[in-house]
Design a protein around this motif. Structure first.
Motif, PDB file in Angstrom:
ATOM      1  N   GLU A  31       0.852  -1.180   0.000  1.00  0.00           N
ATOM      2  CA  GLU A  31       0.000   0.000   0.000  1.00  0.00           C
ATOM      3  C   GLU A  31       0.892   1.235   0.000  1.00  0.00           C
ATOM      4  N   HIS A  33       0.755   5.041   0.851  1.00  0.00           N
ATOM      5  CA  HIS A  33      -0.149   5.920   1.583  1.00  0.00           C
ATOM      6  C   HIS A  33       0.027   7.395   1.242  1.00  0.00           C
ATOM      7  N   GLN A  67      -4.465  -0.710 -11.384  1.00  0.00           N
ATOM      8  CA  GLN A  67      -4.804  -0.631  -9.964  1.00  0.00           C
ATOM      9  C   GLN A  67      -4.908   0.808  -9.456  1.00  0.00           C
ATOM     10  N   ALA A  70      -8.193   2.397  -7.777  1.00  0.00           N
ATOM     11  CA  ALA A  70      -8.412   1.860  -6.427  1.00  0.00           C
ATOM     12  C   ALA A  70      -7.390   2.415  -5.444  1.00  0.00           C
ATOM     13  N   ARG A  71      -6.150   2.570  -5.879  1.00  0.00           N
ATOM     14  CA  ARG A  71      -5.121   3.133  -4.992  1.00  0.00           C
ATOM     15  C   ARG A  71      -5.470   4.572  -4.606  1.00  0.00           C
ATOM     16  N   LYS A  73      -8.419   5.932  -4.523  1.00  0.00           N
ATOM     17  CA  LYS A  73      -9.589   5.901  -3.639  1.00  0.00           C
ATOM     18  C   LYS A  73      -9.194   5.572  -2.208  1.00  0.00           C
ATOM     19  N   ARG A  74      -8.238   4.655  -2.055  1.00  0.00           N
ATOM     20  CA  ARG A  74      -7.816   4.259  -0.705  1.00  0.00           C
ATOM     21  C   ARG A  74      -7.018   5.349   0.002  1.00  0.00           C
ATOM     22  N   GLY A  76      -8.026   8.272   0.456  1.00  0.00           N
ATOM     23  CA  GLY A  76      -8.955   9.135   1.174  1.00  0.00           C
ATOM     24  C   GLY A  76      -9.038  10.491   0.494  1.00  0.00           C
TER      25      GLY A  76
END
Length: 285
Positions: A31, A33, A67, A70-71, A73-74, A76
């Protein structure tokens, strides 16, 4: 790992290829961040997609780019805002596009493009400009002095249809009794902030790749030159031109679409693409 991948990306020895595959596999499971690191990862992947070592590297890169929505979106909402105007899938951008590009965007991405009224401050100019788009018999109903005003007028012009404000406004410009040059100038003078949510295929730099049956691989070769000197330029000028032929209509239209997209996500507009003619598109062997 993102920095390590960026460092090895322009190297094309066998050992560099192996390192790219190792890092791509590890990053696929990690992930990311921080928006800055995620943006750097995206740029490196775009470079590797343009200059892949071989089919295996290209497959890994394409998978990593898939991907990205989705990355993002994660991340935030607060962190994702820092990627605004980056052209990355899953983000958004805003720009005062001219009439040809705004019309193309509204047709190509009808549910993802809209006027950001909260950023618009030239309401008086809009009021004055829209008068030029109406029939004389509509002027009294439109004016702010006892009339509907421009906001209510857009609702009336929408006539209950599922159209965005941008689509309604473009429709008014389309039907206006103005020559093309005046129409384009009038629209551009409004400097409407047009927001674009980069969702779906072909709506970002991330997914701007055209399908091509014969990708060029650089495995075992030299890194692509980032800077050319005068001798390189002279050599290219003297090189005989390859055979040119008119592109088939379908291919020509897809190339024009790709060119417009490449400009739009970078906040640029070129006359040759805004007013492109498929019959002028040439391809070379």
């Amino acid at each position: 790992m993102v920095d390590a991948l960026a460092a090895v990306a322009p190297r094309f020895a066998v050992s560099a290829r192996q390192e790219k595959l190792r890092l791509l596999d590890r990053l696929a499971e990690c992930e990311i961040h921080g928006p800055r690191s995620l943006g750097a990862f995206h740029e490196t992947l775009c470079f590797l997609q343009a200059y892949p070592d071989d089919a295996e590297v290209l497959t890994r890169v394409d998978r990593a780019l898939e991907q990205f929505p989705a990355r993002v979106k994660r991340l935030g909402v607060p962190a994702a805002r820092r990627l605004r105007d980056s052209g990355i899938a899953g983000t958004s951008l805003d720009y005062p596009f001219g009439y040809p590009m705004a019309r193309w965007l509204a047709r190509r991405f009808p549910r993802d493009v809209e006027i950001l009224w909260e950023q618009f401050t030239e309401e008086e100019r809009l009021q004055e400009s829209l008068v030029l788009l109406l029939n004389p018999t509509e002027h009294d109903a439109f004016s702010d002095e006892g009339g509907l005003g421009w906001r209510r007028w857009l609702e009336v012009a929408r006539a209950g249809r599922a159209l965005t404000d941008l689509q309604v406004l473009l429709e008014l410009f389309d039907r206006a009794n103005l020559d093309a040059a005046t129409r384009d100038w009038l629209f551009e003078s409004l400097a409407l902030p047009i927001g674009w949510r980069l969702h779906g295929a072909g709506a970002s730099r991330t997914f701007a790749k055209l399908p091509w049956p014969r990708p060029v691989f650089r495995g075992g070769g030299e890194a692509p030159s980032r800077r050319s000197g005068p001798r390189d330029f002279i050599r290219e000028v003297r090189r005989p031109l390859p055979s040119l032929r008119a592109a088939p209509r379908r291919l020509a239209e897809s190339l024009i679409e790709a060119a417009r997209l490449a400009m739009a996500v970078r906040f640029r507009e070129l006359f040759a693409f805004s007013y492109a003619n498929p019959g002028d598109v040439l391809v070379a062997d």
